[in-house]
Design a protein around this motif. Structure first.
Motif, short mmCIF file in Angstrom:
data_model
loop_
_atom_site.label_atom_id
_atom_site.label_comp_id
_atom_site.label_asym_id
_atom_site.label_seq_id
_atom_site.Cartn_x
_atom_site.Cartn_y
_atom_site.Cartn_z
N ALA A 8 44.18 53.25 44.26
CA ALA A 8 44.46 53.05 42.83
C ALA A 8 44.92 51.62 42.56
N TYR A 9 45.63 51.02 43.51
CA TYR A 9 46.05 49.63 43.34
C TYR A 9 44.82 48.71 43.37
N TRP A 10 43.93 48.92 44.33
CA TRP A 10 42.72 48.10 44.43
C TRP A 10 41.93 48.19 43.13
N ARG A 11 41.81 49.43 42.60
CA ARG A 11 41.10 49.63 41.34
C ARG A 11 41.81 48.90 40.20
N SER A 12 43.14 48.95 40.19
CA SER A 12 43.88 48.29 39.11
C SER A 12 43.67 46.78 39.13
N GLN A 13 43.60 46.20 40.32
CA GLN A 13 43.40 44.76 40.42
C GLN A 13 42.02 44.36 39.91
N TRP A 14 41.04 45.22 40.14
CA TRP A 14 39.71 45.01 39.58
C TRP A 14 39.80 45.08 38.06
N LEU A 15 40.47 46.13 37.54
CA LEU A 15 40.52 46.34 36.09
C LEU A 15 41.26 45.23 35.34
N VAL A 16 42.40 44.78 35.86
CA VAL A 16 43.16 43.78 35.11
C VAL A 16 42.46 42.44 35.07
N ARG A 17 41.51 42.23 35.93
CA ARG A 17 40.73 40.99 35.90
C ARG A 17 39.43 41.14 35.10
N SER A 18 39.13 42.37 34.72
CA SER A 18 37.86 42.68 34.08
C SER A 18 38.01 42.79 32.56
N PRO A 19 37.01 42.36 31.79
CA PRO A 19 37.05 42.58 30.35
C PRO A 19 37.11 44.07 30.01
N ARG A 20 36.70 44.93 30.95
CA ARG A 20 36.74 46.38 30.77
C ARG A 20 38.17 46.91 30.64
N CYS A 21 39.14 46.16 31.10
CA CYS A 21 40.53 46.59 31.16
C CYS A 21 41.03 47.15 29.84
N VAL A 22 40.70 46.52 28.75
CA VAL A 22 41.24 46.94 27.46
C VAL A 22 40.73 48.31 27.03
N ARG A 23 39.62 48.76 27.62
CA ARG A 23 39.07 50.06 27.26
C ARG A 23 39.59 51.19 28.14
N GLU A 24 40.27 50.86 29.22
CA GLU A 24 40.74 51.87 30.17
C GLU A 24 42.04 52.50 29.70
N ARG A 25 42.18 53.80 29.91
CA ARG A 25 43.38 54.52 29.50
C ARG A 25 44.60 54.09 30.30
#
Length: 193
Positions: A8-25
């Motif tokens: 989940a941490y690895w996934r979070s690091q991907w998300l916070v760097r991604s423009p997709r982050c703002v759409r994630e719950r």
């Protein structure tokens, strides 16, 4: 030997760097200041690609550990990155099952398997004499761990909590970060680079 891959941490690091982050719950349920303090530069598409590849490699490592009979335990590294407490553990179970674990194996990494590893048989089980908080979900998570839990009820210290109220409080951003040790640590790191 036991391993806690913290997918989940690895996934979070991907998300916070991604423009997709703002759409994630999940990231919405993390205090924005914690995300900002950890990644003040904002989205980083190239970094997102690297972290996504790293997540895939970590899931491959889970498969290798399973093949070798290594005990795997659930972990999330909350509050690092954009990992929302509670949902982060569910996300870990999803990622572990995507990494090759059966749904029952993934569930045990956060319940009876963790309790057994700690030598605490009174934890991680729903049976008389055991201490347990519980989240009841619609469906059968022993067949497959769904990407999003459909939460029916939450029990904490024997009291039923309203899931809608808990989620509403989290989404309303009712976070008191003053004096929180993680917030202070992240603030110190952001000052020193």
């Amino acid at each position: 030997m036991a391993s806690t891959p913290t997918l989940a941490y690895w996934r979070s690091q991907w998300l916070v760097r991604s423009p997709r982050c703002v759409r994630e719950r999940g990231p919405r349920l993390v205090p924005p200041e914690l995300v900002r303090l950890q990644l003040p530069a904002g989205p980083d598409p190239a970094g997102a690609v690297q972290w996504f590849r790293a997540l895939e490699a970590a899931q491959g490592f889970v498969r290798l550990l399973l093949e070798r009979g290594v005990t795997i335990l659930a972990g999330t590294d909350t509050p690092c990155g954009a990992v929302a407490p509670g949902l982060s553990l569910w996300q870990e179970l999803v990622l572990l099952s995507q990494g090759g674990m059966s749904a029952p194996q993934a569930l045990r990494t956060a319940t009876s398997g963790a309790a057994d590893f700690l030598g605490r048989p009174e934890l991680g089980r729903l049976r008389p004499g055991c201490t347990a908080d519980a989240v009841l979900v619609r469906g059968d998570p022993t067949r497959a761990v769904p990407a999003e839990p459909d939460i029916v009820a939450v029990y904490r210290e024997g009291e039923r909590r309203d899931p809608a109220r808990l989620l509403a409080d989290a989404e309303a951003g009712r976070f008191d970060l003053e004096g929180d040790p993680w917030t202070e640590q992240f603030r110190a790191h952001s000052r020193t680079g």
